[in-house]
Design an enzyme around this catalytic site. Structure first.
Site, PDB file in Angstrom:
ATOM      1  N   THR A 196      12.595  -6.808  -9.799  1.00 51.17           N
ATOM      2  CA  THR A 196      12.056  -8.130 -10.212  1.00 51.17           C
ATOM      3  C   THR A 196      11.034  -8.679  -9.337  1.00 51.17           C
ATOM      4  O   THR A 196      10.797  -8.307  -8.286  1.00 51.17           O
ATOM      5  CB  THR A 196      13.274  -9.105  -9.611  1.00 51.17           C
ATOM      6  OG1 THR A 196      14.503  -8.871 -10.061  1.00 51.17           O
ATOM      7  CG2 THR A 196      12.960 -10.665  -9.860  1.00 51.17           C
ATOM      8  N   GLY A 209       0.875  -1.260  -0.015  1.00 49.69           N
ATOM      9  CA  GLY A 209       0.078   0.015   0.016  1.00 49.69           C
ATOM     10  C   GLY A 209       0.774   1.294   0.216  1.00 49.69           C
ATOM     11  O   GLY A 209       0.517   2.246  -0.756  1.00 49.69           O
ATOM     12  N   THR A 210       1.954   1.268   0.784  1.00 52.14           N
ATOM     13  CA  THR A 210       2.801   2.535   0.811  1.00 52.14           C
ATOM     14  C   THR A 210       3.263   2.788  -0.469  1.00 52.14           C
ATOM     15  O   THR A 210       3.417   4.005  -0.724  1.00 52.14           O
ATOM     16  CB  THR A 210       3.718   2.347   2.007  1.00 52.14           C
ATOM     17  OG1 THR A 210       3.076   2.197   3.201  1.00 52.14           O
ATOM     18  CG2 THR A 210       4.788   3.587   2.068  1.00 52.14           C
ATOM     19  N   CYS A 244       2.308   6.166  16.148  1.00 51.49           N
ATOM     20  CA  CYS A 244       2.809   7.041  16.928  1.00 51.49           C
ATOM     21  C   CYS A 244       3.943   8.015  16.097  1.00 51.49           C
ATOM     22  O   CYS A 244       4.360   7.528  14.819  1.00 51.49           O
ATOM     23  CB  CYS A 244       4.030   6.233  17.869  1.00 51.49           C
ATOM     24  SG  CYS A 244       3.187   5.520  19.161  1.00 51.49           S
ATOM     25  N   HIS A 283      -1.469  -7.877   2.290  1.00 52.34           N
ATOM     26  CA  HIS A 283      -1.609  -8.426   3.791  1.00 52.34           C
ATOM     27  C   HIS A 283      -2.878  -7.880   4.428  1.00 52.34           C
ATOM     28  O   HIS A 283      -3.003  -8.322   5.413  1.00 52.34           O
ATOM     29  CB  HIS A 283      -0.232  -8.144   4.246  1.00 52.34           C
ATOM     30  CG  HIS A 283       0.016  -6.590   4.732  1.00 52.34           C
ATOM     31  ND1 HIS A 283      -0.199  -6.304   6.221  1.00 52.34           N
ATOM     32  CD2 HIS A 283       0.142  -5.704   4.115  1.00 52.34           C
ATOM     33  CE1 HIS A 283       0.148  -4.900   6.108  1.00 52.34           C
ATOM     34  NE2 HIS A 283       0.402  -4.420   5.116  1.00 52.34           N
TER      35      HIS A 283
END
Ligand code: PLP
Length: 409
Positions: free
Chosen positions: A246, A74-75, A335, A210
């Site tokens: 890859t 996602g990031t 955090c 995930h």
């Protein structure tokens, strides 16, 4: 001694690998080495795995296979979408420097945009949300009244903290009316809600394996045909030059298998989780000072999301106490350098920093059971009592110290 029941209620953070995904991963790995870009037989076999998985993912999400760009999650998908599209639009027309986004986006979007603002002269138009976390369509329309200087709009499909579902299709229509493309971070939605990329009208869509029972480290960015992105990585030119690196044949096989399982289960799983979530909310809302946050249960909320704030408590202390009682949940927000910060999502919804400090997110998933929910309900009241006693005695100690400190300054 019987083992303590552990209730894992942090599926929005990451969920267990589905057996179908594990099997696909192991089977693909067991076939042996093979780089999907190699021309020999082993490479061509790995390429088949990648392309079959691409077709499956596209089919499950209402996209074309050519619109799938494999990423690491996602990031990366969010960064490639925001930065890649911003640079492409700005390079084509230097006036297009404005990025429009909701105040409740995930940090993978927010921090990327703030980086572009600080280093590449992007200008940000924030769109506010209501008390449930939903964007205000009138504000979005006002911000997009003139699209000539806008590079892109980014609006998440569903919020990771409070589970609020955003009107992505309406926002895409609004953006397109003024010639602006829209990215949606659908990391929390894919596998949990019906997602149809073509029908949504979005030009870019981020997803992460995930979050729906696939492996950590694999994801995708769906890129509508005709949308240009400036690549972030230079290298072997994989994924039509948009994302060098890859390709992970076992990872994408497992991702497609997990999504197939999640989508097949959805018609039964969504109401099952919604019922468990409602049981959880009914129980935890009995705790004095607990307030349920986010949208009403229904299509406007992720079925597995339950969010409360507890007055007079620190969410972090509660998560530690709940963990000790066998219940694993989260405050929902990250955090900053190890220091708990009030959630930007809750602040945007109008909560005060003190109210936001008591945030607790329970997120349910495919392994969740009634026993998990009942364990959370049973554990919350004693945890709250202990947290309040602890913060009361800390406040008391601080209060006793205060005159000395005041006198010293
Ligand atoms: N976007 C949203 C809405 C998320 O909830 C998350 C993860 O929590 C991400 C992006 C980042 O995804 P990943 O963990 O795959 O990098």
């Amino acid at each position: 001694m019987t083992a303590q029941h552990r209730a894992y209620l942090d599926h929005a953070s990451t969920t267990a690998l589905r057996p179908e995904a594990l099997q696909a991963y192991v089977a693909e790995t067991a076939r042996g080495a093979g780089n999907p870009s190699s021309l020999h037989s082993a490479g061509r076999r790995a390429r088949v795995a990648v392309e079959e998985s691409r077709e499956a993912l596209a089919d499950l999400l209402g996209a074309r296979p050519g619109e799938v760009v494999w990423t690491s999650g996602g990031t990366e998908s969010d960064n490639l979408a925001l930065t890649g599209l911003y640079r492409a639009r700005r390079d084509a027309d230097p006036r297009r420097r404005r990025i429009v986004l909701a105040a409740t986006e995930h940090h993978a979007v927010l921090d990327c945009v703030e980086w572009l603002q600080a280093r590449e002269d992007a200008v940000v138009s924030w769109v506010g949300v209501d008390a449930t976390g939903r964007v205000d369509p009138a504000e979005l329309a006002a911000v997009l009244a003139d699209g000539t200087d806008v590079a892109l709009v980014s609006l998440m499909w569903a919020n990771n903290e409070v589970g609020t579902v955003q009107p992505v299709a309406a926002a895409a229509e609004r953006a397109h009316a003024v010639g602006v493309p829209l990215h949606t971070d659908a990391v929390q939605a894919v596998g949990h809600l019906p997602v149809d990329f073509t029908a949504s009208g979005a030009d870019l869509l981020s997803l992460s394996a995930h979050k729906f029972g696939g492996p950590v480290g694999t994801g995708a960015l769906l890129v509508r045909r005709g949308t240009t992105l400036v690549p972030l990585q230079q290298g072997g030119g994989q994924e039509l030059g948009v994302r060098s690196g890859t390709l992970d044949a076992p990872g994408v096989r497992a991702t497609a298998a997990a999504l197939r399982a999640a989508v097949a289960a959805l018609p039964g799983e969504a109401p099952r989780l919604a019922a468990l979530r409602d049981r959880l909310l009914a129980g935890v809302s009995q705790v004095p000072g607990a307030v349920v946050r986010g949208a009403e249960p229904g299509p406007g909320r992720l079925p597995g999301n339950a969010h409360v704030t507890v007055e007079g408590c620190e969410g972090d202390s509660l998560t530690y106490l709940l963990d000790a009682a066998g219940v694993e949940c989260s405050t929902g927000s990250a955090c900053q350098a190890g220091v708990p910060q009030p959630s930007h999502v809750l602040l945007a919804m109008g909560l005060t920093p003190v109210q936001a400090a008591g945030a607790l997110r329970f997120s349910l998933g495919w392994t969740s059971t009634e026993a998990d929910v009942d364990a959370a309900v049973a554990a919350l009241a004693p945890a709250v009592e202990r947290a309040r006693r602890a913060s009361g005695s800390r406040a008391g100690r601080a209060h006793r110290r205060r005159p000395v400190l005041a006198g010293g300054s």
